[in-house]
Enzyme design. Structure first.
Site, PDB file in Angstrom:
ATOM      1  NE  ARG A   6     -28.734  89.427  24.610  1.00 41.56           N
ATOM      2  CZ  ARG A   6     -29.049  90.307  23.822  1.00 41.56           C
ATOM      3  NH1 ARG A   6     -29.810  89.967  22.762  1.00 41.56           N
ATOM      4  NH2 ARG A   6     -28.844  91.651  23.994  1.00 41.56           N
ATOM      5  NE  ARG A  62     -44.214  83.133  13.010  1.00 40.62           N
ATOM      6  CZ  ARG A  62     -43.477  82.459  14.083  1.00 40.62           C
ATOM      7  NH1 ARG A  62     -42.900  81.354  13.239  1.00 40.62           N
ATOM      8  NH2 ARG A  62     -43.918  82.439  15.236  1.00 40.62           N
ATOM      9  CB  CYS A  74     -42.056  91.522  19.169  1.00 42.83           C
ATOM     10  SG  CYS A  74     -41.607  90.559  17.524  1.00 42.83           S
ATOM     11  CD  GLU A  77     -33.518  96.329  25.153  1.00 43.21           C
ATOM     12  OE1 GLU A  77     -32.998  96.314  26.282  1.00 43.21           O
ATOM     13  OE2 GLU A  77     -33.845  95.104  24.590  1.00 43.21           O
ATOM     14  NE  ARG A  89     -30.041  95.752  23.456  1.00 39.56           N
ATOM     15  CZ  ARG A  89     -30.104  97.012  23.358  1.00 39.56           C
ATOM     16  NH1 ARG A  89     -31.214  97.511  22.633  1.00 39.56           N
ATOM     17  NH2 ARG A  89     -29.312  97.823  23.528  1.00 39.56           N
ATOM     18  CE1 TYR A 107     -25.071  91.896  20.909  1.00 40.28           C
ATOM     19  CE2 TYR A 107     -23.540  90.079  20.776  1.00 40.28           C
ATOM     20  CZ  TYR A 107     -24.463  90.775  21.323  1.00 40.28           C
ATOM     21  OH  TYR A 107     -24.978  90.390  22.367  1.00 40.28           O
ATOM     22  NE  ARG A 115     -21.238  91.354  26.141  1.00 44.02           N
ATOM     23  CZ  ARG A 115     -21.376  90.398  26.566  1.00 44.02           C
ATOM     24  NH1 ARG A 115     -22.744  89.864  26.759  1.00 44.02           N
ATOM     25  NH2 ARG A 115     -20.522  89.473  27.084  1.00 44.02           N
TER      26      ARG A 115
END
Length: 120
Positions: A6, A62, A74, A77, A89, A107, A115
């Site tokens: 993540r 790409r 894609c 959220e 994210r 992050y 997080r």
């Protein structure tokens, strides 16, 4: 073994160049920190908050050498009240020999607040 990795970042402005640049920085750091190559990657899923609309984060992939055949998607959220805005994210699934605890989730910028338990 296939692991999920993540990461997240934020943009200051909803500008295409910044969205692509920050997405590329995030992905480059994630790949480098986890020692994976494009051919190890099963898939990449990006999500963006409602206020990120000027570019697809997948465009950043790409532009990277060796990433032509990596499947990327894609999505938007869910709009949770008081959640972090201008956020991108990513979830990368990749083949790796690392144990789950040895995966480096990445992050950047304001997304570090998502997080704090994963800061190393």
């Amino acid at each position: 073994m296939i692991r999920g990795i993540r990461g997240a970042t934020t943009v200051e402005n909803n500008h295409a160049d910044e969205i692509v640049q920050r997405s590329a920085e995030l992905l480059a750091d994630l790949v480098q920190q986890n020692g994976i190559q494009p051919e190890d990657i099963v898939s990449v899923f990006f999500t963006v908050t409602e206020d990120v609309t000027e570019a697809f984060p997948a465009k950043s992939i790409r532009e990277l050498e060796g990433w032509t055949y990596v499947p990327v998607m894609c999505m938007r959220e869910i709009p949770v009240p008081d959640s972090l805005q201008k956020c991108i994210r990513v979830m990368v699934t990749a083949e790796t020999t690392k144990d789950q605890a040895d995966i480096h989730h990445i992050y950047h910028h304001e997304a570090q607040e998502l997080r704090p338990d994963l800061k190393r």
